[in-house]
Design an enzyme around this catalytic site. Sequence first.
Site, PDB file in Angstrom:
ATOM      1  N   LYS A 104       0.803  -1.228   0.000  1.00  0.00           N
ATOM      2  CA  LYS A 104       0.000   0.000   0.000  1.00  0.00           C
ATOM      3  C   LYS A 104       0.837   1.279   0.000  1.00  0.00           C
ATOM      4  O   LYS A 104       0.278   2.388   0.009  1.00  0.00           O
ATOM      5  CB  LYS A 104      -0.977  -0.005   1.184  1.00  0.00           C
ATOM      6  CG  LYS A 104      -2.111  -1.031   1.046  1.00  0.00           C
ATOM      7  CD  LYS A 104      -3.175  -0.836   2.121  1.00  0.00           C
ATOM      8  CE  LYS A 104      -4.354  -1.773   1.948  1.00  0.00           C
ATOM      9  NZ  LYS A 104      -4.104  -3.165   2.355  1.00  0.00           N
ATOM     10  N   ARG A 106     -24.429  -0.568  -5.282  1.00  0.00           N
ATOM     11  CA  ARG A 106     -24.511   0.878  -5.039  1.00  0.00           C
ATOM     12  C   ARG A 106     -24.239   1.615  -6.345  1.00  0.00           C
ATOM     13  O   ARG A 106     -23.388   1.178  -7.131  1.00  0.00           O
ATOM     14  CB  ARG A 106     -23.479   1.274  -3.979  1.00  0.00           C
ATOM     15  CG  ARG A 106     -23.308   2.764  -3.796  1.00  0.00           C
ATOM     16  CD  ARG A 106     -22.394   3.086  -2.626  1.00  0.00           C
ATOM     17  NE  ARG A 106     -23.137   3.222  -1.380  1.00  0.00           N
ATOM     18  CZ  ARG A 106     -22.587   3.455  -0.196  1.00  0.00           C
ATOM     19  NH1 ARG A 106     -21.264   3.564  -0.094  1.00  0.00           N
ATOM     20  NH2 ARG A 106     -23.309   3.566   0.883  1.00  0.00           N
ATOM     21  N   ARG A 143     -10.168  -2.357  -8.974  1.00  0.00           N
ATOM     22  CA  ARG A 143     -11.179  -1.977  -7.982  1.00  0.00           C
ATOM     23  C   ARG A 143     -10.639  -0.792  -7.206  1.00  0.00           C
ATOM     24  O   ARG A 143      -9.519  -0.830  -6.708  1.00  0.00           O
ATOM     25  CB  ARG A 143     -11.458  -3.144  -7.030  1.00  0.00           C
ATOM     26  CG  ARG A 143     -12.754  -2.955  -6.240  1.00  0.00           C
ATOM     27  CD  ARG A 143     -12.969  -4.095  -5.256  1.00  0.00           C
ATOM     28  NE  ARG A 143     -12.271  -3.812  -4.011  1.00  0.00           N
ATOM     29  CZ  ARG A 143     -11.860  -4.752  -3.157  1.00  0.00           C
ATOM     30  NH1 ARG A 143     -12.056  -6.030  -3.411  1.00  0.00           N
ATOM     31  NH2 ARG A 143     -11.250  -4.402  -2.045  1.00  0.00           N
ATOM     32  N   GLU A 189      -7.095  -1.676  -5.692  1.00  0.00           N
ATOM     33  CA  GLU A 189      -6.856  -3.120  -5.767  1.00  0.00           C
ATOM     34  C   GLU A 189      -6.700  -3.556  -7.205  1.00  0.00           C
ATOM     35  O   GLU A 189      -7.683  -3.653  -7.938  1.00  0.00           O
ATOM     36  CB  GLU A 189      -8.052  -3.842  -5.137  1.00  0.00           C
ATOM     37  CG  GLU A 189      -7.786  -4.362  -3.757  1.00  0.00           C
ATOM     38  CD  GLU A 189      -7.012  -5.668  -3.818  1.00  0.00           C
ATOM     39  OE1 GLU A 189      -6.341  -5.931  -4.831  1.00  0.00           O
ATOM     40  OE2 GLU A 189      -7.085  -6.411  -2.848  1.00  0.00           O
TER      41      GLU A 189
HETATM   42  N1  LIG Z   1      -8.739   4.904   7.942  1.00  0.00           N
HETATM   43  C1  LIG Z   1      -9.793   4.082   8.031  1.00  0.00           C
HETATM   44  N2  LIG Z   1     -10.993   4.563   8.454  1.00  0.00           N
HETATM   45  C2  LIG Z   1     -12.066   3.740   8.576  1.00  0.00           C
HETATM   46  N3  LIG Z   1     -12.029   2.414   8.324  1.00  0.00           N
HETATM   47  C3  LIG Z   1     -10.855   1.894   7.918  1.00  0.00           C
HETATM   48  C4  LIG Z   1      -9.681   2.692   7.729  1.00  0.00           C
HETATM   49  N4  LIG Z   1      -8.684   1.902   7.314  1.00  0.00           N
HETATM   50  C5  LIG Z   1      -9.190   0.656   7.237  1.00  0.00           C
HETATM   51  N5  LIG Z   1     -10.491   0.648   7.599  1.00  0.00           N
HETATM   52  C6  LIG Z   1     -11.377  -0.521   7.666  1.00  0.00           C
HETATM   53  O1  LIG Z   1     -10.565  -1.686   7.630  1.00  0.00           O
HETATM   54  C7  LIG Z   1     -10.811  -2.458   6.444  1.00  0.00           C
HETATM   55  C8  LIG Z   1      -9.506  -3.013   5.875  1.00  0.00           C
HETATM   56  O2  LIG Z   1      -8.623  -1.957   5.551  1.00  0.00           O
HETATM   57  P1  LIG Z   1      -8.061  -1.762   4.078  1.00  0.00           P
HETATM   58  O3  LIG Z   1      -7.229  -0.539   4.088  1.00  0.00           O
HETATM   59  O4  LIG Z   1      -9.183  -1.818   3.110  1.00  0.00           O
HETATM   60  O5  LIG Z   1      -7.092  -2.997   3.903  1.00  0.00           O
HETATM   61  P2  LIG Z   1      -7.316  -4.509   3.379  1.00  0.00           P
HETATM   62  O6  LIG Z   1      -8.710  -4.592   2.787  1.00  0.00           O
HETATM   63  O7  LIG Z   1      -6.252  -4.671   2.338  1.00  0.00           O
HETATM   64  O8  LIG Z   1      -7.112  -5.366   4.579  1.00  0.00           O
HETATM   65  C9  LIG Z   1     -11.556  -1.512   5.518  1.00  0.00           C
HETATM   66  O9  LIG Z   1     -12.406  -2.252   4.659  1.00  0.00           O
HETATM   67  C10 LIG Z   1     -12.329  -0.608   6.484  1.00  0.00           C
HETATM   68  O10 LIG Z   1     -13.535  -1.225   6.928  1.00  0.00           O
HETATM   69 MG   LIG Z   2      -9.876  -3.259   1.785  1.00  0.00          MG
END
Ligand SMILES: Nc1ncnc2c1ncn2[C@@H]1O[C@H](COP(=O)(O)OP(=O)(O)O)[C@@H](O)[C@H]1O
Ligand SMILES: [Mg+2]
Length: 289
Positions: free
Chosen positions: A91, A212, A243, A260
């Site tokens: 990331k 959505r 995505r 993604e």
């Molecule tokens: N800064 C943030 N604020 C709110 N929710 C978050 C945040 N970062 C992550 N999340 C929550 O955590 C989940 C996973 O984080 P993400 O950055 O999408 O990484 P990954 O899906 O690769 O594990 C997200 O789908 C969201 O629900």
């Molecule tokens: Mg995610």
Amino acid sequence: MTPARVVLATSSHELDRDPELALVVDELAAVGVEAEAVAWDEVGHDWTAHELVVVRSCWDYTERLGEFLAWARAVPVLANPLAVLEWNTDKTYLRDLDARGCPVIETVWDPTDVAELGDHAEWVCKPSVSAGSRDTARWSDPVDALTHAAELRAAGRTAMVQPYVASVDDEGETALLFVDDAFSHAIRKAPLLAPGEGVRQDRSSAGGITPRTPTDAQLDVARTALDVVATAVPSAGPLLYARVDLVTGADGLPRVIELELTEPGLFLPWSDGGAGRLSGAIRSRLSDS
Ligand SMILES: Nc1ncnc2c1ncn2[C@@H]1O[C@H](COP(=O)(O)OP(=O)(O)O)[C@@H](O)[C@H]1O
Ligand SMILES: [Mg+2]
């Protein structure tokens, strides 16, 4: 037995579980293309025997990134291509998006002092190489967020700390899906991090998905993110799939939480015609198309 022309690369865990594999295999069969799903780490598999290998649910790569990229290097024709995977599996690509004017969630990388975390109600800490919310947590005390970040660093990982984006609790995330760089469909993903839960390895978005319609502002930000790919990874070409996951910032504007391009769930069961669009795009990459 003649090798299938197209392989959908998955993980051994997902081989019989990921519902999108069968959907795409069936759509390809309907247009006369033989395809099969194979685990990317299947011992002895000849990856040179196929016209095209499509990276799909290889969700165990996050623990074995070096091994996964070495596999990808050895596959003759891969979608999305190796250079995109090399850029997108960590990331830290969010820095490239930010530097090139695409709005992303503000992120502190490898913080060592609580003062770096800013003044927020809550924080999220996560590793830069992850999927499925693993090793990720929501904290209301910045010292907990810093401790979590220090643990990730001690394990040799890059830690990211972000403000917890409050709109996620009601609005969720919006994931916009693209096929061959054209918008295909979008879904809402329910919030995943509950307050006070700490790190958990068993979170799943599976139950919280609904279709959505994206706003124009969301489509604009998603397109901006994809435009950055074209400059950050000049050899990328049209992406078979992409995505863009967005959240709404405190200013009401969309921000990228995740882009993604490696192994996104494409949420095909929630789209009208998405599986057909994807199989058409796969078909068009084959020699006799
Ligand atoms: N800064 C943030 N604020 C709110 N929710 C978050 C945040 N970062 C992550 N999340 C929550 O955590 C989940 C996973 O984080 P993400 O950055 O999408 O990484 P990954 O899906 O690769 O594990 C997200 O789908 C969201 O629900
Ligand atoms: Mg995610």
